[in-house]
Design a protein around this motif. Structure first.
Motif, PDB file in Angstrom:
ATOM      1  N   GLY A   1       0.806  -1.212   0.000  1.00  0.00           N
ATOM      2  CA  GLY A   1       0.000   0.000   0.000  1.00  0.00           C
ATOM      3  C   GLY A   1       0.838   1.261   0.000  1.00  0.00           C
ATOM      4  O   GLY A   1       2.052   1.232  -0.257  1.00  0.00           O
ATOM      5  N   LYS A   2       0.190   2.350   0.311  1.00  0.00           N
ATOM      6  CA  LYS A   2       0.779   3.689   0.283  1.00  0.00           C
ATOM      7  C   LYS A   2       2.106   3.747   1.033  1.00  0.00           C
ATOM      8  O   LYS A   2       2.214   3.273   2.155  1.00  0.00           O
ATOM      9  N   GLY A   3       3.125   4.334   0.384  1.00  0.00           N
ATOM     10  CA  GLY A   3       4.427   4.500   0.999  1.00  0.00           C
ATOM     11  C   GLY A   3       5.405   3.383   0.716  1.00  0.00           C
ATOM     12  O   GLY A   3       6.593   3.501   1.024  1.00  0.00           O
TER      13      GLY A   3
ATOM     14  N   GLU B   1      -0.654  -1.781  10.264  1.00  0.00           N
ATOM     15  CA  GLU B   1       0.521  -1.057  10.749  1.00  0.00           C
ATOM     16  C   GLU B   1       1.315  -0.436   9.611  1.00  0.00           C
ATOM     17  O   GLU B   1       1.833   0.682   9.742  1.00  0.00           O
ATOM     18  N   ASN B   2       1.418  -1.135   8.498  1.00  0.00           N
ATOM     19  CA  ASN B   2       2.243  -0.649   7.388  1.00  0.00           C
ATOM     20  C   ASN B   2       1.529   0.352   6.491  1.00  0.00           C
ATOM     21  O   ASN B   2       2.155   1.297   6.003  1.00  0.00           O
ATOM     22  N   TYR B   3       0.219   0.145   6.255  1.00  0.00           N
ATOM     23  CA  TYR B   3      -0.471   0.936   5.244  1.00  0.00           C
ATOM     24  C   TYR B   3      -1.798   1.540   5.709  1.00  0.00           C
ATOM     25  O   TYR B   3      -2.433   2.279   4.971  1.00  0.00           O
ATOM     26  N   GLY B   4      -2.231   1.194   6.913  1.00  0.00           N
ATOM     27  CA  GLY B   4      -3.550   1.612   7.364  1.00  0.00           C
ATOM     28  C   GLY B   4      -3.612   3.066   7.792  1.00  0.00           C
ATOM     29  O   GLY B   4      -2.596   3.723   8.031  1.00  0.00           O
ATOM     30  N   LYS B   5      -4.834   3.560   7.899  1.00  0.00           N
ATOM     31  CA  LYS B   5      -5.105   4.906   8.400  1.00  0.00           C
ATOM     32  C   LYS B   5      -5.639   4.779   9.820  1.00  0.00           C
ATOM     33  O   LYS B   5      -6.567   4.021  10.081  1.00  0.00           O
ATOM     34  N   SER B   6      -5.030   5.522  10.742  1.00  0.00           N
ATOM     35  CA  SER B   6      -5.420   5.417  12.154  1.00  0.00           C
ATOM     36  C   SER B   6      -6.841   5.938  12.379  1.00  0.00           C
ATOM     37  O   SER B   6      -7.233   6.969  11.836  1.00  0.00           O
TER      38      SER B   6
END
Length: 227
Positions: free
Chosen positions: A74-76, A159-164
């Protein structure tokens, strides 16, 4: 994309000197893909390195008429660097799981970047080692229960790509078969565990927006340790 934005989004560039960053911005290409569109075909590996600005992709193996999802990114994150540095993959493609925005740099220019800036060269080695460490951890999960495998897969994605969000995280509602492949469990097991986790208040979904909410990461981590 501005220099500060690319540094904040991609850890690889956080160590680059200002001259390298300016050069990168001058040679990088912006690309857009729609959901389910093929990003890299089987024979296209080794031509460029791709950085995910937004969206989700899956790395998929297809061999002997069987398809298996190897990884979800995902993102990043980025992909294609190993195939520039070494032999290209076979029987593997990359598919957009959602609408995706990428920055891509050709293989030749990517190698130029590594020679230009020793700090970036060192950083790419660190990130490559991290990928292998993650792969080793997945092998360690082989003897674990299906529930542990799926929960740890969801936690890793969050943890790697999620939105809090409050008490948890928001990720793409990834197709159950793709989740099952990555977690190395069956589709039936995946669906049963997701249903169970929803009943336990750990997961919620919004099909209209294609979102999955990990509503209680603390409890999910507890399950992963206690099962």
């Amino acid at each position: 994309m501005e220099t500060q934005a690319i540094v904040e989004l991609f850890p690889l560039f956080s160590v680059a000197n200002p001259e390298t960053l300016e050069w990168i911005l001058s040679v990088i290409d912006e690309e857009s893909y729609e959901q389910n569109e093929e990003i890299i075909k089987e024979n296209d590996w080794g031509k460029a390195v791709h950085f995910i600005v937004s969206g989700w992709v899956k790395v998929r193996s297809h061999y002997n008429n069987q398809q298996t999802v190897l990884e979800i990114l995902g993102k990043g994150d980025f992909f294609g660097e190993m195939e520039v540095l070494d032999e290209s993959l076979k029987y593997v493609d990359v598919i957009a799981l959602s609408d995706v925005q990428l920055l891509s740099i050709s293989a030749q220019r990517f190698l130029q970047m590594l020679f230009k800036d020793p700090q970036v060269h060192h950083k790419i080695l660190q990130l490559s080692v991290r990928r292998f460490r993650h792969l080793y951890r997945r092998f360690q999960l082989y003897q674990q229960t299906s529930k542990i495998k799926l929960i740890k897969t969801l936690i890793k994605l969050a943890e790697n790509y999620g939105k809090s969000i409050e008490e948890g995280a928001e990720i793409l509602q990834i197709p159950h078969q793709d989740l099952a492949d990555v977690a190395d469990i069956s589709l039936d097991e995946c669906e049963q565990i997701i249903t169970q986790l929803k009943h336990q208040g750990c997961l919620e979904s919004d099909p209209s927006r294609q979102l999955l909410f990990l509503t209680n990461l603390k409890q999910l981590n507890h399950f992963a340790k206690q099962i």
